[in-house]
Design an enzyme around this catalytic site. Structure first.
Site, PDB file in Angstrom:
ATOM      1  N   SER A 145       0.858  -1.187   0.000  1.00 59.76           N
ATOM      2  CA  SER A 145       0.000   0.000   0.000  1.00 59.76           C
ATOM      3  C   SER A 145       0.889   1.230   0.000  1.00 59.76           C
ATOM      4  O   SER A 145       2.040   1.187   0.468  1.00 59.76           O
ATOM      5  CB  SER A 145      -0.876   0.012   1.261  1.00 59.76           C
ATOM      6  OG  SER A 145      -1.536   1.268   1.413  1.00 59.76           O
ATOM      7  N   TYR A 159      -1.397  -0.788  10.309  1.00 58.81           N
ATOM      8  CA  TYR A 159      -1.566  -1.144   8.900  1.00 58.81           C
ATOM      9  C   TYR A 159      -0.396  -0.628   8.079  1.00 58.81           C
ATOM     10  O   TYR A 159       0.190  -1.353   7.267  1.00 58.81           O
ATOM     11  CB  TYR A 159      -2.878  -0.560   8.376  1.00 58.81           C
ATOM     12  CG  TYR A 159      -3.143  -0.827   6.914  1.00 58.81           C
ATOM     13  CD1 TYR A 159      -3.633  -2.055   6.490  1.00 58.81           C
ATOM     14  CD2 TYR A 159      -2.909   0.155   5.958  1.00 58.81           C
ATOM     15  CE1 TYR A 159      -3.883  -2.300   5.143  1.00 58.81           C
ATOM     16  CE2 TYR A 159      -3.152  -0.076   4.614  1.00 58.81           C
ATOM     17  CZ  TYR A 159      -3.638  -1.305   4.213  1.00 58.81           C
ATOM     18  OH  TYR A 159      -3.866  -1.545   2.884  1.00 58.81           O
TER      19      TYR A 159
END
Length: 263
Positions: A145, A159
């Protein structure tokens, strides 16, 4: 579809295949003629995807597994070898998050996110290498990501940390596995129109008092192309990297974010 990379006849293992990006990756590989084992802890949507893909050129086989159970990976890879005869593509797509500010993250949040997003990538890849190398090599493609590159408006610090780990591990593994002709890359999406993004917009809405639609507009205002990616945009690039079109590409972290970050 933006490309027609040829993956016909290839054997693939896709994690997180029940929903979102993972579902589209698995489906697009099958549409292009690949044989795919799709892994997820939710059996029902896997079965629904198998029904949907019945008439596709390839073949889809569902496999129910919680990726936090590292001890079950050997049985999964045994199933892949029996059913597919080998392995050409490992797509590590499964991922979870908790939409929390940095000071709200708990130890349980951290452990679950790291277990699914990072630990599973390392240990499934590690155990899949002999199968990938058996017939002369293959491709490992993991979903990271832009959060792993420091994008500020992420779902949680845990995350972001897990996705930074995916990027770093992919780079190290690309060098380690190159002698076996195994190419290792990762993709770094920005916002993608999935349930994951919708959940985030509801979360931001709860914090700000603005509607989820307004939050969505504000999010997309950060994207130079002024639009979120669709899951097919990610799946297309997975196919490109997995096919011969990606035969000289390894160790890269590809941004699919409409121009949000440059590195």
């Amino acid at each position: 579809m933006t490309s027609r990379a040829d993956v016909s006849g290839k054997a693939a293992l896709v994690t997180g295949a029940a929903a979102g990006i993972g579902r589209e990756v698995a489906a697009e590989l099958v549409r292009r003629g690949a044989r795919v084992v799709g892994v997820d802890r939710d059996a029902e949507p896997l079965e629904a995807l198998r029904t949907e893909l019945d008439d596709a050129p390839g073949r889809f086989l569902p496999y129910e597994l919680d990726l936090r159970d590292v001890g079950a990976y050997a049985a999964l890879l045994g199933f892949v070898e029996r059913e597919l005869g080998g392995l050409d593509i490992l797509a590590n797509v499964a991922g979870i998050t908790r939409w929390k500010q940095w000071h709200e993250v708990t130890l349980d949040d951290w452990e679950q996110i790291i277990e699914v997003n990072a630990r599973a990538v390392l240990f499934l890849t590690q155990q899949a290498v002999p199968l990938l190398a058996k017939d002369g090599g293959g491709a490992v493609i993991s979903i990271a990501s832009i959060a792993g590159k420091g994008f500020r408006r992420t779902s949680s610090v845990a995350y972001a940390g897990s996705k930074a780990a995916v990027i770093a591990m992919s780079r190290v593994l690309s060098s380690a596995l190159a002698p076996m002709n195994i190419r290792v890359n990762c993709l770094c999406p920005g916002p993608v129109e999935t349930g994951f993004l919708a959940e985030g917009m509801r979360n931001f809405s709860d914090r700000s008092g603005d509607s989820a639609d307004i939050e969505h507009e504000q999010w997309l205002a950060q994207v130079p192309l002024r639009r979120a990616a669709e899951p097919i945009d990610i799946a297309d690039l997975v196919c490109f990297l997995a096919a011969d079109t990606g035969r000289c590409i390894t160790g890269q972290a590809w941004n699919v974010d409409g121009g949000m970050v440059f590195d």
